[in-house]
Enzyme design. Structure first.
Site: not given
Ligand SMILES: [Zn+2]
Length: 394
Positions: A92-93
């Site tokens: 996600h990051e």
């Protein structure tokens, strides 16, 4: 004017070097791995959370969702699910980070911590559109992971243990997606909100202030709601809401400060509020003479001390007053001064908002200002804060 001052006279060598700036790296982190030039680090709290997660998954979640398997299988499922969850968070990051790099923003790295991950960028967002795309890239990764994992769990004929892990992982990714889309800075939803306001109104500062007040409202509701839940249900589950709310309140306040700093990059510099010809005291002056002549004449709180034509430290009249009356004639200013090695030295070109935090933490809350290696003057927090206050209201 008293003959003991050197006011107005340029102070000669040795060159005055600015103090090293405070490091921006989060403390208490360890590096896990590096993907396409981006460091993925974990905060110490991460190891604690992984352990807690493995234990609660193996002991409660999986035995309930997938009954009839062995304890060893549950332990394995818990470990795999917890590690894969953190891989999901890192992905996600990385979604944010990769998009940010496409938009031309330098990435410092990714830190996984108690409540997920943080991608650390350097500099400010180039445009509202760029911030929107960077903000939405992470949630899109979570959405894709959630959909693919759930589809695999439901469609493929997998062993029960694998099926259980995929189902939990897919659901959790979607829950995290929903949490991240709460429109509260610094959550992704808050960034989307800020980017939308920024794009519509064209004013980054105003958009940030609105987004921060929305985030603060959400934070307060979560804290209050969490505490009410604890009392209503008699269990501690509501504490999670309170903790997340408290985190949001703190993070929103931080975002507000950063945004103010970004506004001010075009604003005042240290040089703009520097007192240019401060009344300086030679190091050898007796404390008695310092108080009776210099302090009485000028009524400042703090004075630069000079020796051999260069800066030697700072002295405050309060420290001089604390010396017993009988000793003042025999003792010198250099005995009670803050020596140069401990004095904060700021470069005249530093943006004022950046410098003010260091100034407030500095000995005597004063800094010497250097320009081209020369003493350019003295900085006091009153002047600095007044300048920033005027700017904030403008
Ligand atoms: Zn995100």
């Amino acid at each position: 004017m008293s003959s003991t001052t050197t006011a107005g006279r340029p102070l000669a060598a040795p060159p005055l070097r600015p103090s090293p700036p405070a490091s921006g790296r989060m403390s208490g982190t360890l590096r896990l791995f590096r993907v396409s030039g981006i460091d993925v680090e974990a905060h110490w709290s991460w190891t604690f959370i992984v352990a807690l997660l493995v234990w609660s998954l193996a002991d409660a979640v999986f035995p309930e969702a997938n009954p009839g398997l062995s304890d060893g299988t549950y332990a394995l499922m818990g470990t795999a699910a917890a590690l894969l969850l953190f891989v999901s968070l890192a992905l996600h990051e990385l979604g944010h980070a990769v998009q940010a790099r496409r938009e031309g923003m330098p990435i410092e790295g990714i830190t996984l911590w108690l409540l997920g991950g943080v991608a650390r960028f350097r500099g400010s967002f180039p445009s509202a559109g760029a911030e929107l795309r960077i903000a939405i890239a992470g949630p899109l990764v979570s959405l894709a992971l959630g959909v693919v994992l759930l589809a695999a769990a439901l469609a493929l004929p997998l062993p029960a243990a694998v099926d259980g892990v995929l189902l939990w992982l897919g659901t959790t990714n979607l829950v995290l997606l929903a949490f991240n889309m709460i429109p509260a800075l610094p959550l992704d939803g808050g960034r989307v909100l800020r980017a939308a306001l920024w794009g519509r109104g064209g004013d980054f500062g105003a958009a940030t202030r609105t987004a921060v007040s929305v985030a603060t409202a959400f934070g307060r509701v979560l804290v209050a709601g969490g505490i009410v839940l604890v009392f209503l249900t008699g269990t501690l589950g509501g504490l999670w809401f309170a903790v997340i709310g408290w985190f949001l309140l703190n993070a929103a306040a931080g975002e507000g400060l950063v945004a103010l700093g970004e506004d001010v990059h075009a604003g005042p510099r240290v040089a703009d509020v520097t007192i240019h010809d401060p009344v300086a005291v030679p190091a050898g002056t007796s404390i008695e003479r310092f108080l009776d002549e210099i302090v009485v004449d000028h009524r400042h709180v703090v004075y630069p001390v000079t020796a051999d034509g260069g800066p030697a430290g700072l002295v405050s009249f309060r420290d001089a007053l604390s010396v017993g009356r009988g000793e003042r004639g025999g003792r010198r200013v250099e005995e009670i001064m803050v020596p140069l090695a401990r004095v904060l030295v700021l470069d005249a070109d530093r943006p004022l908002t950046e410098a003010v935090g260091e100034l407030l933490a500095a000995p005597l809350r004063r800094a010497l200002v250097s320009a081209d290696g020369q003493l350019a003057g003295l900085l006091s927090p009153t002047d600095a804060l007044r300048a920033l206050e005027i700017l904030r209201r403008a």
